[in-house]
Design a protein around this motif. Sequence first.
Motif, PDB file in Angstrom:
ATOM      1  N   MET A   1       0.856  -1.173   0.000  1.00  0.00           N
ATOM      2  CA  MET A   1       0.000   0.000   0.000  1.00  0.00           C
ATOM      3  C   MET A   1       0.901   1.235   0.000  1.00  0.00           C
ATOM      4  SD  MET A   1      -2.968   1.192   2.694  1.00  0.00           S
ATOM      5  CE  MET A   1      -1.974   1.077   4.151  1.00  0.00           C
ATOM      6  N   SER A   2       0.518   2.191  -0.819  1.00  0.00           N
ATOM      7  CA  SER A   2       1.242   3.453  -0.898  1.00  0.00           C
ATOM      8  C   SER A   2       0.211   4.575  -0.899  1.00  0.00           C
ATOM      9  CB  SER A   2       2.077   3.497  -2.171  1.00  0.00           C
ATOM     10  OG  SER A   2       2.717   4.747  -2.297  1.00  0.00           O
ATOM     11  N   LEU A   3       0.191   5.366   0.162  1.00  0.00           N
ATOM     12  CA  LEU A   3      -0.799   6.431   0.267  1.00  0.00           C
ATOM     13  C   LEU A   3      -0.263   7.746  -0.296  1.00  0.00           C
ATOM     14  CD1 LEU A   3      -2.342   5.896   3.817  1.00  0.00           C
ATOM     15  CD2 LEU A   3      -3.166   5.085   1.600  1.00  0.00           C
ATOM     16  N   GLN A   4      -1.074   8.373  -1.135  1.00  0.00           N
ATOM     17  CA  GLN A   4      -0.770   9.697  -1.671  1.00  0.00           C
ATOM     18  C   GLN A   4      -1.585  10.710  -0.884  1.00  0.00           C
ATOM     19  OE1 GLN A   4      -2.034  10.245  -5.732  1.00  0.00           O
ATOM     20  NE2 GLN A   4      -1.589  12.415  -5.700  1.00  0.00           N
ATOM     21  N   PHE A   5      -0.922  11.628  -0.214  1.00  0.00           N
ATOM     22  CA  PHE A   5      -1.606  12.697   0.511  1.00  0.00           C
ATOM     23  C   PHE A   5      -2.275  13.608  -0.505  1.00  0.00           C
ATOM     24  CE2 PHE A   5      -1.444  17.143   1.900  1.00  0.00           C
ATOM     25  CZ  PHE A   5      -2.237  17.071   3.032  1.00  0.00           C
ATOM     26  N   ILE A   6      -3.572  13.911  -0.266  1.00  0.00           N
ATOM     27  CA  ILE A   6      -4.307  14.800  -1.163  1.00  0.00           C
ATOM     28  C   ILE A   6      -4.502  16.172  -0.529  1.00  0.00           C
ATOM     29  CG2 ILE A   6      -6.455  15.163  -2.444  1.00  0.00           C
ATOM     30  CD1 ILE A   6      -4.699  12.864  -3.517  1.00  0.00           C
ATOM     31  N   GLY A   7      -5.004  16.193   0.692  1.00  0.00           N
ATOM     32  CA  GLY A   7      -5.202  17.493   1.318  1.00  0.00           C
ATOM     33  C   GLY A   7      -5.775  17.376   2.709  1.00  0.00           C
ATOM     34  N   VAL A   8      -5.579  18.450   3.463  1.00  0.00           N
ATOM     35  CA  VAL A   8      -6.056  18.542   4.834  1.00  0.00           C
ATOM     36  C   VAL A   8      -6.938  19.786   4.948  1.00  0.00           C
ATOM     37  CG1 VAL A   8      -4.017  19.811   5.636  1.00  0.00           C
ATOM     38  CG2 VAL A   8      -5.345  18.460   7.262  1.00  0.00           C
ATOM     39  N   ASP A   9      -7.885  19.746   5.853  1.00  0.00           N
ATOM     40  CA  ASP A   9      -8.782  20.873   6.073  1.00  0.00           C
ATOM     41  C   ASP A   9      -7.967  22.102   6.459  1.00  0.00           C
ATOM     42  OD1 ASP A   9     -10.638  22.741   6.944  1.00  0.00           O
ATOM     43  OD2 ASP A   9     -11.755  21.328   8.185  1.00  0.00           O
ATOM     44  N   PRO A  10      -7.942  23.117   5.604  1.00  0.00           N
ATOM     45  CA  PRO A  10      -7.129  24.300   5.904  1.00  0.00           C
ATOM     46  C   PRO A  10      -7.690  25.127   7.050  1.00  0.00           C
ATOM     47  CG  PRO A  10      -8.416  24.658   3.924  1.00  0.00           C
ATOM     48  CD  PRO A  10      -8.626  23.215   4.331  1.00  0.00           C
ATOM     49  N   GLU A  11      -8.913  24.861   7.470  1.00  0.00           N
ATOM     50  CA  GLU A  11      -9.528  25.626   8.556  1.00  0.00           C
ATOM     51  C   GLU A  11      -9.440  24.925   9.912  1.00  0.00           C
ATOM     52  OE1 GLU A  11     -13.458  26.951   7.541  1.00  0.00           O
ATOM     53  OE2 GLU A  11     -12.817  27.623   5.547  1.00  0.00           O
ATOM     54  N   SER A  12      -8.771  23.780   9.966  1.00  0.00           N
ATOM     55  CA  SER A  12      -8.800  22.989  11.200  1.00  0.00           C
ATOM     56  C   SER A  12      -7.663  23.272  12.162  1.00  0.00           C
ATOM     57  CB  SER A  12      -8.808  21.501  10.853  1.00  0.00           C
ATOM     58  OG  SER A  12      -7.589  21.143  10.229  1.00  0.00           O
ATOM     59  N   GLY A  13      -6.684  24.026  11.754  1.00  0.00           N
ATOM     60  CA  GLY A  13      -5.558  24.266  12.653  1.00  0.00           C
ATOM     61  C   GLY A  13      -4.691  23.016  12.767  1.00  0.00           C
ATOM     62  N   GLN A  14      -4.080  22.853  13.930  1.00  0.00           N
ATOM     63  CA  GLN A  14      -3.146  21.747  14.125  1.00  0.00           C
ATOM     64  C   GLN A  14      -3.797  20.475  14.663  1.00  0.00           C
ATOM     65  OE1 GLN A  14       0.180  21.821  13.250  1.00  0.00           O
ATOM     66  NE2 GLN A  14      -0.442  23.703  12.265  1.00  0.00           N
ATOM     67  N   THR A  15      -5.057  20.533  15.051  1.00  0.00           N
ATOM     68  CA  THR A  15      -5.734  19.350  15.581  1.00  0.00           C
ATOM     69  C   THR A  15      -7.080  19.177  14.888  1.00  0.00           C
ATOM     70  OG1 THR A  15      -6.791  20.605  17.343  1.00  0.00           O
ATOM     71  CG2 THR A  15      -4.655  19.621  17.854  1.00  0.00           C
ATOM     72  N   GLY A  16      -7.631  17.982  14.979  1.00  0.00           N
ATOM     73  CA  GLY A  16      -8.938  17.717  14.399  1.00  0.00           C
ATOM     74  C   GLY A  16      -8.949  17.988  12.911  1.00  0.00           C
ATOM     75  N   SER A  17      -7.982  17.450  12.210  1.00  0.00           N
ATOM     76  CA  SER A  17      -7.769  17.800  10.814  1.00  0.00           C
ATOM     77  C   SER A  17      -8.340  16.781   9.845  1.00  0.00           C
ATOM     78  CB  SER A  17      -6.263  17.930  10.549  1.00  0.00           C
ATOM     79  OG  SER A  17      -5.676  18.809  11.462  1.00  0.00           O
ATOM     80  N   PRO A  18      -9.557  16.999   9.314  1.00  0.00           N
ATOM     81  CA  PRO A  18     -10.035  16.110   8.266  1.00  0.00           C
ATOM     82  C   PRO A  18      -9.022  16.082   7.117  1.00  0.00           C
ATOM     83  CG  PRO A  18     -11.829  17.451   9.063  1.00  0.00           C
ATOM     84  CD  PRO A  18     -10.566  18.009   9.666  1.00  0.00           C
ATOM     85  N   THR A  19      -8.738  14.890   6.634  1.00  0.00           N
ATOM     86  CA  THR A  19      -7.669  14.697   5.663  1.00  0.00           C
ATOM     87  C   THR A  19      -8.084  13.623   4.660  1.00  0.00           C
ATOM     88  OG1 THR A  19      -6.087  15.173   7.438  1.00  0.00           O
ATOM     89  CG2 THR A  19      -5.192  14.185   5.443  1.00  0.00           C
ATOM     90  N   PHE A  20      -7.619  13.755   3.421  1.00  0.00           N
ATOM     91  CA  PHE A  20      -7.849  12.741   2.401  1.00  0.00           C
ATOM     92  C   PHE A  20      -6.523  12.252   1.839  1.00  0.00           C
ATOM     93  CE2 PHE A  20     -11.942  14.936   2.224  1.00  0.00           C
ATOM     94  CZ  PHE A  20     -12.803  13.854   2.256  1.00  0.00           C
ATOM     95  N   TRP A  21      -6.484  10.932   1.594  1.00  0.00           N
ATOM     96  CA  TRP A  21      -5.380  10.275   0.909  1.00  0.00           C
ATOM     97  C   TRP A  21      -5.988   9.367  -0.153  1.00  0.00           C
ATOM     98  CZ3 TRP A  21      -5.981  10.272   6.193  1.00  0.00           C
ATOM     99  CH2 TRP A  21      -4.993  10.865   6.965  1.00  0.00           C
ATOM    100  N   VAL A  22      -5.161   8.910  -1.083  1.00  0.00           N
ATOM    101  CA  VAL A  22      -5.565   7.888  -2.048  1.00  0.00           C
ATOM    102  C   VAL A  22      -4.556   6.760  -1.967  1.00  0.00           C
ATOM    103  CG1 VAL A  22      -5.770   7.359  -4.510  1.00  0.00           C
ATOM    104  CG2 VAL A  22      -6.781   9.441  -3.596  1.00  0.00           C
ATOM    105  N   ASP A  23      -5.071   5.526  -1.884  1.00  0.00           N
ATOM    106  CA  ASP A  23      -4.225   4.341  -1.941  1.00  0.00           C
ATOM    107  C   ASP A  23      -3.849   4.154  -3.409  1.00  0.00           C
ATOM    108  OD1 ASP A  23      -3.276   1.713  -2.283  1.00  0.00           O
ATOM    109  OD2 ASP A  23      -4.401   1.007  -0.542  1.00  0.00           O
ATOM    110  N   GLU A  24      -2.606   4.374  -3.725  1.00  0.00           N
ATOM    111  CA  GLU A  24      -2.162   4.321  -5.114  1.00  0.00           C
ATOM    112  C   GLU A  24      -2.176   2.912  -5.691  1.00  0.00           C
ATOM    113  OE1 GLU A  24       0.709   8.067  -5.740  1.00  0.00           O
ATOM    114  OE2 GLU A  24       1.538   6.530  -4.398  1.00  0.00           O
TER     115      GLU A  24
END
Length: 86
Positions: A1-24
Amino acid sequence: MSLQFIGVDPESGQTGSPTFWVDETSGDIIAQSYIADDATRAECIEKNAPGHDKTIPAGETVIRVPAHMIQILREACDAAERAAVR
């Protein structure tokens, strides 16, 4: 498995960060987000897909993705589609 980081919630600060990745490898979208509250979960169960049990199966949950993250989710969908074609 290789995860590609897509993005993190820019409004969440340093905690509670909704995030998306894709399993390549598989093209699956991986999401970290807020657990839906009890009222939302109950409504999802009540309005479940026709022909399905009115439960949330073990190993599944309902998540809430902030509306302002739709563009990041679209990017994840595009990346997943590209990965699935490989």
